[in-house]
Design a protein around this motif. Structure first.
Motif, PDB file in Angstrom:
ATOM      1  N   TRP A   1      -5.496   3.068   5.827  1.00 39.53           N
ATOM      2  CA  TRP A   1      -4.631   3.888   4.982  1.00 39.53           C
ATOM      3  C   TRP A   1      -5.201   5.285   4.745  1.00 39.53           C
ATOM      4  O   TRP A   1      -4.463   6.260   4.760  1.00 39.53           O
ATOM      5  N   HIS A   2      -6.518   5.390   4.573  1.00 34.57           N
ATOM      6  CA  HIS A   2      -7.113   6.709   4.308  1.00 34.57           C
ATOM      7  C   HIS A   2      -7.020   7.626   5.528  1.00 34.57           C
ATOM      8  O   HIS A   2      -6.918   8.836   5.391  1.00 34.57           O
ATOM      9  N   LEU A   3      -7.025   7.040   6.731  1.00 36.99           N
ATOM     10  CA  LEU A   3      -6.864   7.839   7.948  1.00 36.99           C
ATOM     11  C   LEU A   3      -5.432   8.386   8.033  1.00 36.99           C
ATOM     12  O   LEU A   3      -5.214   9.516   8.458  1.00 36.99           O
ATOM     13  N   LEU A   4      -4.479   7.565   7.619  1.00 35.91           N
ATOM     14  CA  LEU A   4      -3.083   7.993   7.660  1.00 35.91           C
ATOM     15  C   LEU A   4      -2.814   9.093   6.641  1.00 35.91           C
ATOM     16  O   LEU A   4      -2.065  10.035   6.919  1.00 35.91           O
ATOM     17  N   LYS A   5      -3.436   9.013   5.487  1.00 35.27           N
ATOM     18  CA  LYS A   5      -3.271  10.063   4.477  1.00 35.27           C
ATOM     19  C   LYS A   5      -3.771  11.395   5.032  1.00 35.27           C
ATOM     20  O   LYS A   5      -3.114  12.424   4.886  1.00 35.27           O
ATOM     21  N   ALA A   6      -4.912  11.376   5.722  1.00 36.82           N
ATOM     22  CA  ALA A   6      -5.448  12.598   6.341  1.00 36.82           C
ATOM     23  C   ALA A   6      -4.544  13.082   7.477  1.00 36.82           C
ATOM     24  O   ALA A   6      -4.319  14.290   7.627  1.00 36.82           O
ATOM     25  N   ALA A   7      -4.004  12.167   8.268  1.00 36.85           N
ATOM     26  CA  ALA A   7      -3.094  12.544   9.356  1.00 36.85           C
ATOM     27  C   ALA A   7      -1.831  13.183   8.796  1.00 36.85           C
ATOM     28  O   ALA A   7      -1.283  14.124   9.390  1.00 36.85           O
ATOM     29  N   ASN A   8      -1.360  12.701   7.648  1.00 36.67           N
ATOM     30  CA  ASN A   8      -0.180  13.305   7.014  1.00 36.67           C
ATOM     31  C   ASN A   8      -0.449  14.760   6.637  1.00 36.67           C
ATOM     32  O   ASN A   8       0.434  15.610   6.764  1.00 36.67           O
ATOM     33  N   GLU A   9      -1.659  15.047   6.173  1.00 32.64           N
ATOM     34  CA  GLU A   9      -2.006  16.436   5.844  1.00 32.64           C
ATOM     35  C   GLU A   9      -1.980  17.307   7.099  1.00 32.64           C
ATOM     36  O   GLU A   9      -1.573  18.468   7.046  1.00 32.64           O
ATOM     37  N   GLN A  10      -2.394  16.746   8.238  1.00 39.11           N
ATOM     38  CA  GLN A  10      -2.301  17.489   9.498  1.00 39.11           C
ATOM     39  C   GLN A  10      -0.840  17.748   9.853  1.00 39.11           C
ATOM     40  O   GLN A  10      -0.490  18.827  10.341  1.00 39.11           O
ATOM     41  N   ASN A  11       0.020  16.757   9.616  1.00 39.96           N
ATOM     42  CA  ASN A  11       1.456  16.943   9.797  1.00 39.96           C
ATOM     43  C   ASN A  11       1.947  18.123   8.972  1.00 39.96           C
ATOM     44  O   ASN A  11       2.686  18.983   9.456  1.00 39.96           O
ATOM     45  N   PHE A  12       1.550  18.164   7.708  1.00 40.85           N
ATOM     46  CA  PHE A  12       1.956  19.253   6.825  1.00 40.85           C
ATOM     47  C   PHE A  12       1.408  20.588   7.306  1.00 40.85           C
ATOM     48  O   PHE A  12       2.098  21.602   7.208  1.00 40.85           O
ATOM     49  N   ASP A  13       0.188  20.605   7.815  1.00 39.20           N
ATOM     50  CA  ASP A  13      -0.380  21.835   8.368  1.00 39.20           C
ATOM     51  C   ASP A  13       0.470  22.345   9.537  1.00 39.20           C
ATOM     52  O   ASP A  13       0.755  23.534   9.636  1.00 39.20           O
ATOM     53  N   ARG A  14       0.852  21.428  10.406  1.00 41.97           N
ATOM     54  CA  ARG A  14       1.673  21.803  11.562  1.00 41.97           C
ATOM     55  C   ARG A  14       3.053  22.287  11.124  1.00 41.97           C
ATOM     56  O   ARG A  14       3.581  23.257  11.669  1.00 41.97           O
ATOM     57  N   LEU A  15       3.639  21.619  10.138  1.00 45.50           N
ATOM     58  CA  LEU A  15       4.912  22.046   9.595  1.00 45.50           C
ATOM     59  C   LEU A  15       4.802  23.436   9.002  1.00 45.50           C
ATOM     60  O   LEU A  15       5.645  24.306   9.241  1.00 45.50           O
ATOM     61  N   SER A  16       3.745  23.686   8.264  1.00 48.53           N
ATOM     62  CA  SER A  16       3.524  24.996   7.655  1.00 48.53           C
ATOM     63  C   SER A  16       3.474  26.092   8.717  1.00 48.53           C
ATOM     64  O   SER A  16       4.064  27.157   8.558  1.00 48.53           O
TER      65      SER A  16
ATOM     66  N   PRO B   1      -0.031  14.278  13.953  1.00 44.36           N
ATOM     67  CA  PRO B   1      -1.302  14.958  13.697  1.00 44.36           C
ATOM     68  C   PRO B   1      -1.601  16.023  14.754  1.00 44.36           C
ATOM     69  O   PRO B   1      -0.930  16.105  15.789  1.00 44.36           O
ATOM     70  N   HIS B   2      -2.629  16.812  14.501  1.00 41.40           N
ATOM     71  CA  HIS B   2      -3.067  17.843  15.441  1.00 41.40           C
ATOM     72  C   HIS B   2      -3.253  17.239  16.833  1.00 41.40           C
ATOM     73  O   HIS B   2      -3.728  16.119  16.976  1.00 41.40           O
ATOM     74  N   GLY B   3      -2.872  18.003  17.861  1.00 37.83           N
ATOM     75  CA  GLY B   3      -3.104  17.592  19.242  1.00 37.83           C
ATOM     76  C   GLY B   3      -1.962  16.830  19.882  1.00 37.83           C
ATOM     77  O   GLY B   3      -2.019  16.538  21.073  1.00 37.83           O
ATOM     78  N   PHE B   4      -0.912  16.503  19.139  1.00 35.81           N
ATOM     79  CA  PHE B   4       0.204  15.741  19.699  1.00 35.81           C
ATOM     80  C   PHE B   4       1.350  16.662  20.100  1.00 35.81           C
ATOM     81  O   PHE B   4       1.586  17.689  19.465  1.00 35.81           O
TER      82      PHE B   4
ATOM     83  N   ILE C   1       0.878  -1.175   0.000  1.00 40.82           N
ATOM     84  CA  ILE C   1       0.000   0.000   0.000  1.00 40.82           C
ATOM     85  C   ILE C   1       0.909   1.217   0.000  1.00 40.82           C
ATOM     86  O   ILE C   1       1.832   1.325   0.816  1.00 40.82           O
ATOM     87  N   GLU C   2       0.641   2.136  -0.909  1.00 42.59           N
ATOM     88  CA  GLU C   2       1.436   3.350  -1.038  1.00 42.59           C
ATOM     89  C   GLU C   2       0.553   4.556  -0.723  1.00 42.59           C
ATOM     90  O   GLU C   2      -0.549   4.665  -1.248  1.00 42.59           O
ATOM     91  N   ILE C   3       1.052   5.425   0.143  1.00 41.51           N
ATOM     92  CA  ILE C   3       0.367   6.673   0.471  1.00 41.51           C
ATOM     93  C   ILE C   3       1.316   7.806   0.110  1.00 41.51           C
ATOM     94  O   ILE C   3       2.464   7.828   0.574  1.00 41.51           O
ATOM     95  N   ILE C   4       0.838   8.734  -0.710  1.00 45.09           N
ATOM     96  CA  ILE C   4       1.669   9.871  -1.107  1.00 45.09           C
ATOM     97  C   ILE C   4       0.956  11.169  -0.738  1.00 45.09           C
ATOM     98  O   ILE C   4      -0.217  11.349  -1.067  1.00 45.09           O
ATOM     99  N   ASN C   5       1.662  12.026  -0.038  1.00 53.87           N
ATOM    100  CA  ASN C   5       1.224  13.389   0.254  1.00 53.87           C
ATOM    101  C   ASN C   5       2.326  14.312  -0.220  1.00 53.87           C
ATOM    102  O   ASN C   5       3.507  13.989  -0.066  1.00 53.87           O
ATOM    103  N   GLU C   6       1.951  15.465  -0.774  1.00 50.59           N
ATOM    104  CA  GLU C   6       2.967  16.442  -1.131  1.00 50.59           C
ATOM    105  C   GLU C   6       2.395  17.842  -1.017  1.00 50.59           C
ATOM    106  O   GLU C   6       1.181  18.053  -1.132  1.00 50.59           O
ATOM    107  N   ARG C   7       3.311  18.761  -0.764  1.00 49.50           N
ATOM    108  CA  ARG C   7       2.912  20.154  -0.607  1.00 49.50           C
ATOM    109  C   ARG C   7       4.120  21.038  -0.899  1.00 49.50           C
ATOM    110  O   ARG C   7       5.256  20.670  -0.594  1.00 49.50           O
ATOM    111  N   VAL C   8       3.853  22.211  -1.449  1.00 53.03           N
ATOM    112  CA  VAL C   8       4.887  23.221  -1.640  1.00 53.03           C
ATOM    113  C   VAL C   8       4.798  24.187  -0.460  1.00 53.03           C
ATOM    114  O   VAL C   8       3.719  24.697  -0.136  1.00 53.03           O
TER     115      VAL C   8
END
Length: 142
Positions: A123-138, A36-39, A5-12
């Motif tokens: 897997w779909h929950l992890l993809k959403a959690a990755n976006e939260q990671n990116f939000d926090r990084l941003s 993710p948020h809250g950690f 299973i492959e999960i890809i997230n990307e952001r500029v």
């Protein structure tokens, strides 16, 4: 890869590639945005070299600790990191690619899991959690 299973997230992000890479490579910065948020995070070991280990305790907003053990297998400073997340939960490989892009730097995050019933279900929950990671990084990069 039927067995994977492959999960890809990307952001500029609106920073240069070295700044984006440093947000992971510097444990003091990494602890501020990982997960993710809250950690919140405590990084106990972080040796960003091939064969190096990374030990992090992630604490959820309800106070539950999640101890995570990682090992790095490939590190190309400023460009690429491959790491393996080991037991106790969700064994997978994470590849992080850092590239120059119009308006900043692109982070591509690729997770590879063995195809199991559990991984199929989450897997779909992890993809959403990755976006939260990116939000926090941003937020940290502002």
């Amino acid at each position: 890869m039927a067995d994977t299973i492959e999960i890809i997230n990307e952001r500029v992000f609106p920073v240069d590639r070295q700044t984006l890479y440093a947000a992971f490579a510097d444990p003091a910065i990494l602890a501020r945005w990982w997960g993710p948020h809250g950690f919140t995070n405590r990084i106990l070991a972080f040796d960003l070299v091939p064969g190096g280990k990374w030990l992090i305790t992630m604490t959820a907003s309800n106070g539950t600790d999640f101890r995570n053990r990682w090992s790095f297998s490939e590190v190309k400073e400023g460009r690429f990191i491959r790491a393996r997340h080991h037991e106790p939960v969700h064994v997978f490989t994470l590849e992080m690619s850092f590239a120059d892009d119009v308006g900043g730097a692109r982070l591509t995050w690729r997770m590879l899991f063995d195809r199991t019933e559990e991984n199929e279900a989450i897997w779909h929950l992890l993809k959403a959690a990755n976006e939260q990671n990116f939000d926090r990084l941003s937020a940290v990069l502002k």
